[in-house]
Design a protein around this motif. Sequence first.
Motif, PDB file in Angstrom:
ATOM      1  N   SER A 196      -1.866   6.181  -7.834  1.00  0.00           N
ATOM      2  CA  SER A 196      -1.453   5.969  -9.217  1.00  0.00           C
ATOM      3  C   SER A 196      -1.018   4.505  -9.350  1.00  0.00           C
ATOM      4  N   THR A 197      -0.313   4.186 -10.391  1.00  0.00           N
ATOM      5  CA  THR A 197      -0.090   2.771 -10.694  1.00  0.00           C
ATOM      6  C   THR A 197       1.238   2.531 -11.415  1.00  0.00           C
ATOM      7  N   SER A 198       1.726   1.315 -11.295  1.00  0.00           N
ATOM      8  CA  SER A 198       2.900   0.909 -12.067  1.00  0.00           C
ATOM      9  C   SER A 198       2.584   0.919 -13.561  1.00  0.00           C
ATOM     10  N   VAL A 200       1.717   3.286 -15.230  1.00  0.00           N
ATOM     11  CA  VAL A 200       2.224   4.503 -15.889  1.00  0.00           C
ATOM     12  C   VAL A 200       3.546   4.211 -16.594  1.00  0.00           C
ATOM     13  N   TYR A 201       4.219   3.101 -16.217  1.00  0.00           N
ATOM     14  CA  TYR A 201       5.464   2.714 -16.890  1.00  0.00           C
ATOM     15  C   TYR A 201       5.175   1.887 -18.154  1.00  0.00           C
ATOM     16  N   GLU A 211      11.327   5.592 -10.127  1.00  0.00           N
ATOM     17  CA  GLU A 211      10.332   6.654 -10.270  1.00  0.00           C
ATOM     18  C   GLU A 211      10.688   7.656 -11.360  1.00  0.00           C
ATOM     19  N   LYS A 230      -4.348   7.494 -15.567  1.00  0.00           N
ATOM     20  CA  LYS A 230      -3.548   7.681 -14.353  1.00  0.00           C
ATOM     21  C   LYS A 230      -2.384   8.644 -14.617  1.00  0.00           C
ATOM     22  N   ARG A 231      -1.823   8.591 -15.836  1.00  0.00           N
ATOM     23  CA  ARG A 231      -0.709   9.513 -16.146  1.00  0.00           C
ATOM     24  C   ARG A 231      -1.209  10.962 -16.102  1.00  0.00           C
ATOM     25  N   GLU A 234      -1.803  12.132 -12.588  1.00  0.00           N
ATOM     26  CA  GLU A 234      -0.555  12.599 -11.944  1.00  0.00           C
ATOM     27  C   GLU A 234      -0.240  14.025 -12.403  1.00  0.00           C
ATOM     28  N   ARG A 252       2.740   5.190  -6.661  1.00  0.00           N
ATOM     29  CA  ARG A 252       2.660   4.309  -7.841  1.00  0.00           C
ATOM     30  C   ARG A 252       2.568   2.877  -7.323  1.00  0.00           C
ATOM     31  N   PRO A 315       6.442  11.366  -6.903  1.00  0.00           N
ATOM     32  CA  PRO A 315       5.890  10.008  -6.920  1.00  0.00           C
ATOM     33  C   PRO A 315       6.772   8.990  -6.205  1.00  0.00           C
ATOM     34  N   ASN A 317       7.168   4.655  -5.620  1.00  0.00           N
ATOM     35  CA  ASN A 317       6.736   3.280  -5.908  1.00  0.00           C
ATOM     36  C   ASN A 317       6.388   2.559  -4.607  1.00  0.00           C
TER      37      ASN A 317
END
Length: 415
Positions: A196-198, A200-201, A211, A230-231, A234, A252, A315, A317
Amino acid sequence: MVCTGVLHVAVVCSEVDLAVTEPFSLSQSCSVLLNRSIQENRELRIESRIEEIIEPLREKIRDLEKSFTQKYPPVKFLSEKDRKRILVTGGAGFVGSHLTDKLMMDGHEVTVVDNFFTGRKRNVEHWIGHENFELINHDVVEPLYIEVDQIYHLASPASPPNYMYNPIKTLKTNTIGTLNMLGLAKRVGARLLLASTSEVYGDPEVHPQTEDYWGHVNPIGPRACYDEGKRVAETMCYAYMKQEGVEVRVARIFNTFGPRMHMNDGRVVSNFILQALQGEPLTVYGSGSQTRAFQYVSDLVNGLVALMNSNVSSPVNLGNPEEHTILEFAQLIKNLVGDGSEIQFLSEAQDDPQKRKPDIKKAKLMLGWEPVVPLEEGLNKAIHYFRKELEYQANNQYIPKPKPARIKKGRTRHN
Ligand SMILES: O=C(O)[C@H]1O[C@H](OP(=O)(O)OP(=O)(O)OC[C@H]2O[C@@H](n3ccc(=O)[nH]c3=O)[C@H](O)[C@@H]2O)[C@H](O)[C@@H](O)[C@@H]1O
């Protein structure tokens, strides 16, 4: 010569079974035998000539076989009990190929699946032919039927220009592709780690990002195909975990750089290094006050493996918390390359996150992981790689230009 031949045949004739020679006369039989003898001699000569030609070729093949077995990086021996069958989707890409290297060198059996949209065979060519390695040209949007113990699901374009180029394909890869891989994990009882990835924030209102922050994403903006893709990927992982008991891990991943980033990747590190190496202006989008924190790829790979083999299913980071503005970053690369490139300010990219920095307390505590490669050391390795790549491309008459993060007008290709 003829006399000798006749004499020889005469001797042979005297030994011939009469039943064979009847109803021929003796001279007819002898002439048949003479012809046969000449033919046999000729065949013998041809055979020995062929042997003479083939032997050096056999020698060459033996040498080639030796050099092929010597060319692989050293691989640990793992017993049957410890050796795992591991699938890496997107394994010919930037991160995937470094992960593949680690898993291979650790002694596992690795199957790389890639559709080569952004991945390249060159990234894994050093393993081709190895008995523990398999490369499959396959798009995860189609189901896959293989037997594996672990799945690292990395397949997806990851740079903004790439994922915006074909948003529908990006969505399909992250939704249908993830469903297919979770289905595979369920069928064969494998553990799946989702890259996944940052992102998502989104453009975060919490800093640094922990997280438990739910994020701030524009669901209809140009980045949504990737962020929302990606969200939901998850979400799918946790649905499969709750409903079907699939073991999942979710990493993430924050901004990562290093060798094997595609020359046309379009992300900031490859763009700035390529621009500096070619004496072109470094293109800063907006004021350059937006921040990022960059981790070197080997740190990420160690984090991914630690997470996969941990018992942490929530998840985590993975990133380097050393934060810089993009302008600082441009200046640092300019200094390291040692070139007189200017800095050029271009218009801001839409929905560009204004600040980003991982909180990595959870990874430290639960995985015993933290990044160890200093930024400058990593950047020097990346600069060295891109310098070599430019030489390689120049020899092949092709000078790539960094790709700007602009959305293509009109219809894009839909797969
Ligand atoms: O690694 C991450 O966490 C995520 O970051 C990236 O997104 P982004 O941070 O925007 O990555 P870049 O395209 O490298 O941009 C970083 C910053 O540099 C800026 N930039 C980029 C390129 C450039 O030539 N000039 C420039 O100023 C961008 O506007 C942005 O503010 C990608 O979306 C994802 O692959 C990844 O999951």
